[in-house]
Motif scaffolding. Structure first.
Motif, mmCIF file in Angstrom:
data_model
loop_
_atom_site.group_PDB
_atom_site.id
_atom_site.type_symbol
_atom_site.label_atom_id
_atom_site.label_comp_id
_atom_site.label_asym_id
_atom_site.label_seq_id
_atom_site.Cartn_x
_atom_site.Cartn_y
_atom_site.Cartn_z
ATOM 1 N N THR A 62 -5.332 13.733 12.296
ATOM 2 C CA THR A 62 -4.208 13.990 11.402
ATOM 3 C C THR A 62 -4.586 15.107 10.438
ATOM 4 O OG1 THR A 62 -4.929 12.320 9.823
ATOM 5 C CG2 THR A 62 -3.428 11.594 11.563
ATOM 6 N N PRO A 63 -3.614 15.901 9.987
ATOM 7 C CA PRO A 63 -3.924 17.065 9.154
ATOM 8 C C PRO A 63 -4.600 16.736 7.816
ATOM 9 C CG PRO A 63 -1.665 17.184 9.961
ATOM 10 C CD PRO A 63 -2.200 15.848 10.357
ATOM 11 N N ALA A 64 -4.107 15.776 7.086
ATOM 12 C CA ALA A 64 -4.641 15.519 5.745
ATOM 13 C C ALA A 64 -5.715 14.444 5.723
ATOM 14 C CB ALA A 64 -3.509 15.145 4.797
ATOM 15 N N LEU A 65 -5.480 13.342 6.395
ATOM 16 C CA LEU A 65 -6.425 12.228 6.363
ATOM 17 C C LEU A 65 -7.610 12.411 7.313
ATOM 18 C CD1 LEU A 65 -3.892 9.264 6.205
ATOM 19 C CD2 LEU A 65 -5.421 10.023 4.390
ATOM 20 N N ARG A 66 -7.433 13.269 8.301
ATOM 21 C CA ARG A 66 -8.473 13.538 9.307
ATOM 22 C C ARG A 66 -8.815 12.281 10.116
ATOM 23 N NH1 ARG A 66 -7.884 18.236 10.373
ATOM 24 N NH2 ARG A 66 -9.893 18.339 11.374
ATOM 25 N N LEU A 67 -7.823 11.421 10.308
ATOM 26 C CA LEU A 67 -7.977 10.231 11.153
ATOM 27 C C LEU A 67 -7.618 10.597 12.583
ATOM 28 C CD1 LEU A 67 -6.126 7.493 9.083
ATOM 29 C CD2 LEU A 67 -8.573 7.584 9.542
ATOM 30 N N PRO A 68 -8.292 10.013 13.564
ATOM 31 C CA PRO A 68 -7.840 10.227 14.943
ATOM 32 C C PRO A 68 -6.414 9.682 15.106
ATOM 33 C CG PRO A 68 -10.033 9.272 14.912
ATOM 34 C CD PRO A 68 -9.520 9.235 13.495
ATOM 35 N N PHE A 69 -5.583 10.425 15.791
ATOM 36 C CA PHE A 69 -4.206 9.987 16.017
ATOM 37 C C PHE A 69 -4.158 8.678 16.805
ATOM 38 C CE2 PHE A 69 -2.425 14.153 14.815
ATOM 39 C CZ PHE A 69 -1.330 13.717 14.097
ATOM 40 N N PRO B 231 -2.897 15.295 -1.607
ATOM 41 C CA PRO B 231 -2.495 15.979 -0.372
ATOM 42 C C PRO B 231 -2.281 15.034 0.813
ATOM 43 C CG PRO B 231 -4.795 16.436 -0.891
ATOM 44 C CD PRO B 231 -4.233 15.663 -2.037
ATOM 45 N N TRP B 232 -2.811 13.846 0.738
ATOM 46 C CA TRP B 232 -2.733 12.919 1.864
ATOM 47 C C TRP B 232 -1.693 11.819 1.679
ATOM 48 C CZ3 TRP B 232 -3.689 8.159 -0.071
ATOM 49 C CH2 TRP B 232 -4.454 8.086 -1.240
ATOM 50 N N ALA C 184 -0.101 9.397 4.607
ATOM 51 C CA ALA C 184 -0.465 7.976 4.620
ATOM 52 C C ALA C 184 0.780 7.097 4.590
ATOM 53 C CB ALA C 184 -1.379 7.657 3.437
ATOM 54 N N ALA C 185 1.755 7.461 3.751
ATOM 55 C CA ALA C 185 2.995 6.687 3.661
ATOM 56 C C ALA C 185 3.750 6.731 4.986
ATOM 57 C CB ALA C 185 3.869 7.219 2.529
ATOM 58 N N ARG C 186 3.775 7.893 5.622
ATOM 59 C CA ARG C 186 4.472 8.036 6.912
ATOM 60 C C ARG C 186 3.825 7.142 7.974
ATOM 61 N NH1 ARG C 186 3.198 13.120 8.198
ATOM 62 N NH2 ARG C 186 4.539 13.832 6.518
ATOM 63 N N TYR C 187 2.504 7.135 8.038
ATOM 64 C CA TYR C 187 1.821 6.338 9.057
ATOM 65 C C TYR C 187 1.924 4.844 8.761
ATOM 66 C CZ TYR C 187 0.049 10.900 10.391
ATOM 67 O OH TYR C 187 -0.050 12.212 10.766
ATOM 68 N N ALA D 234 0.833 -1.201 0.000
ATOM 69 C CA ALA D 234 0.000 0.000 0.000
ATOM 70 C C ALA D 234 0.869 1.253 0.000
ATOM 71 C CB ALA D 234 -0.935 -0.002 1.208
ATOM 72 N N MET D 235 1.915 1.243 0.801
ATOM 73 C CA MET D 235 2.810 2.393 0.864
ATOM 74 C C MET D 235 3.485 2.619 -0.497
ATOM 75 S SD MET D 235 5.785 3.231 3.613
ATOM 76 C CE MET D 235 7.035 2.205 2.912
ATOM 77 N N ALA D 236 3.972 1.558 -1.124
ATOM 78 C CA ALA D 236 4.631 1.684 -2.427
ATOM 79 C C ALA D 236 3.660 2.179 -3.494
ATOM 80 C CB ALA D 236 5.238 0.345 -2.837
ATOM 81 N N LEU D 237 2.438 1.662 -3.477
ATOM 82 C CA LEU D 237 1.440 2.100 -4.457
ATOM 83 C C LEU D 237 1.065 3.566 -4.270
ATOM 84 C CD1 LEU D 237 -0.904 -1.020 -4.598
ATOM 85 C CD2 LEU D 237 0.604 -0.169 -6.406
ATOM 86 N N ILE D 238 0.864 3.970 -3.046
ATOM 87 C CA ILE D 238 0.497 5.364 -2.767
ATOM 88 C C ILE D 238 1.607 6.310 -3.187
ATOM 89 C CG2 ILE D 238 0.058 7.031 -0.909
ATOM 90 C CD1 ILE D 238 -1.453 4.737 0.543
ATOM 91 N N VAL D 239 2.824 6.005 -2.786
ATOM 92 C CA VAL D 239 3.957 6.875 -3.122
ATOM 93 C C VAL D 239 4.205 6.864 -4.632
ATOM 94 C CG1 VAL D 239 6.447 7.202 -2.844
ATOM 95 C CG2 VAL D 239 5.021 6.729 -0.857
ATOM 96 N N GLY D 240 4.184 5.691 -5.240
ATOM 97 C CA GLY D 240 4.396 5.590 -6.685
ATOM 98 C C GLY D 240 3.334 6.329 -7.475
ATOM 99 N N TYR D 241 2.089 6.169 -7.086
ATOM 100 C CA TYR D 241 0.992 6.868 -7.757
ATOM 101 C C TYR D 241 1.132 8.372 -7.581
ATOM 102 C CZ TYR D 241 -3.684 8.234 -9.176
ATOM 103 O OH TYR D 241 -4.754 8.830 -9.813
ATOM 104 N N ASN D 242 1.508 8.808 -6.396
ATOM 105 C CA ASN D 242 1.660 10.240 -6.134
ATOM 106 C C ASN D 242 2.809 10.830 -6.950
ATOM 107 O OD1 ASN D 242 0.710 12.566 -4.774
ATOM 108 N ND2 ASN D 242 2.446 12.454 -3.378
ATOM 109 N N ILE D 243 3.908 10.111 -7.062
ATOM 110 C CA ILE D 243 5.036 10.592 -7.871
ATOM 111 C C ILE D 243 4.619 10.694 -9.336
ATOM 112 C CG2 ILE D 243 7.325 9.964 -8.761
ATOM 113 C CD1 ILE D 243 7.893 8.794 -5.952
ATOM 114 N N SER D 244 3.965 9.651 -9.834
ATOM 115 C CA SER D 244 3.495 9.675 -11.227
ATOM 116 C C SER D 244 2.539 10.834 -11.455
ATOM 117 C CB SER D 244 2.795 8.361 -11.577
ATOM 118 O OG SER D 244 3.674 7.287 -11.427
#
Length: 175
Positions: free
Chosen positions: A118-125, A42-43, A47-50, A22-32
């Motif tokens: 969280t700032p972007a995802l709005r998930l409870p910490f 924006p998130w 997401a990758a950090r968490y 999931a982390m690789a897909l999110i980061v790869g998609y965001n870079i592309s």
């Protein structure tokens, strides 16, 4: 019992694979997206950090079970065979106490953070900080599953299986 241990190890491993994927897909998609459209999600960084935090805490137990953490064996190397076992038993007890303490502290901290989001995802910490008590609970379970062969012979479980006890790492064998 071995089947349950194998299932536990497999589930832990698959959870790590899914998080890393999931982390690789999110980061790869965001870079592309950034290079193709000059826009980004924006998130994605958050997401990758968490996911990385969860990977670190969730994977520590699997690394512990194969002896992948840093170990200094100078004291053990100068002790007789009985001393090896007593030292390793003391290490297991100290680690269990420390891991239990960290579960407690992590759970308290996660509960304190449950109302912040969280700032972007709005998930409870709470969901981010829950990685700590979950990870240390997994460390306790993995340590309990390898404690006997580790104390008696200084062996770890081979990577990829929970069934055999014949993988001895350098510096941890007593024969």
């Amino acid at each position: 019992m071995k089947r349950l241990e194998n299932l536990f190890v497999a589930l832990n491993g698959w959870a790590l694979i899914l998080m890393l994927s999931a982390m690789a897909l999110i980061v790869g998609y965001n870079i592309s997206l950034r290079y193709l459209t000059s826009h980004s999600l924006p998130w994605a960084d958050e997401a990758a950090r968490y996911l990385m935090i969860w990977l670190t805490f969730s994977g520590a137990g699997l690394i512990l079970r194969v002896g992948g953490h840093v170990a200094i064996t100078n004291l053990q190397d100068v002790l007789p065979r009985t001393g090896h076992r007593l030292l390793r038993a003391a290490i297991v007890v100290i680690l269990l106490i420390f891991f239990g303490f960290m579960v407690h502290v992590g759970w308290q901290y996660a509960q304190r953070m449950q109302y912040q989001v969280t700032p972007a995802l709005r998930l409870p910490f709470l969901y981010v900080y829950a990685a700590m008590p979950v990870g240390f609970t997994l460390l306790i379970l993995h340590l309990l599953l390898i404690a006997r062969p580790f104390i008696l012979a200084g062996t770890y479980k081979p990577l990829g299986t929970a069934d055999t006890d014949d993988n001895t790492l350098p510096g941890g064998a007593d024969g």
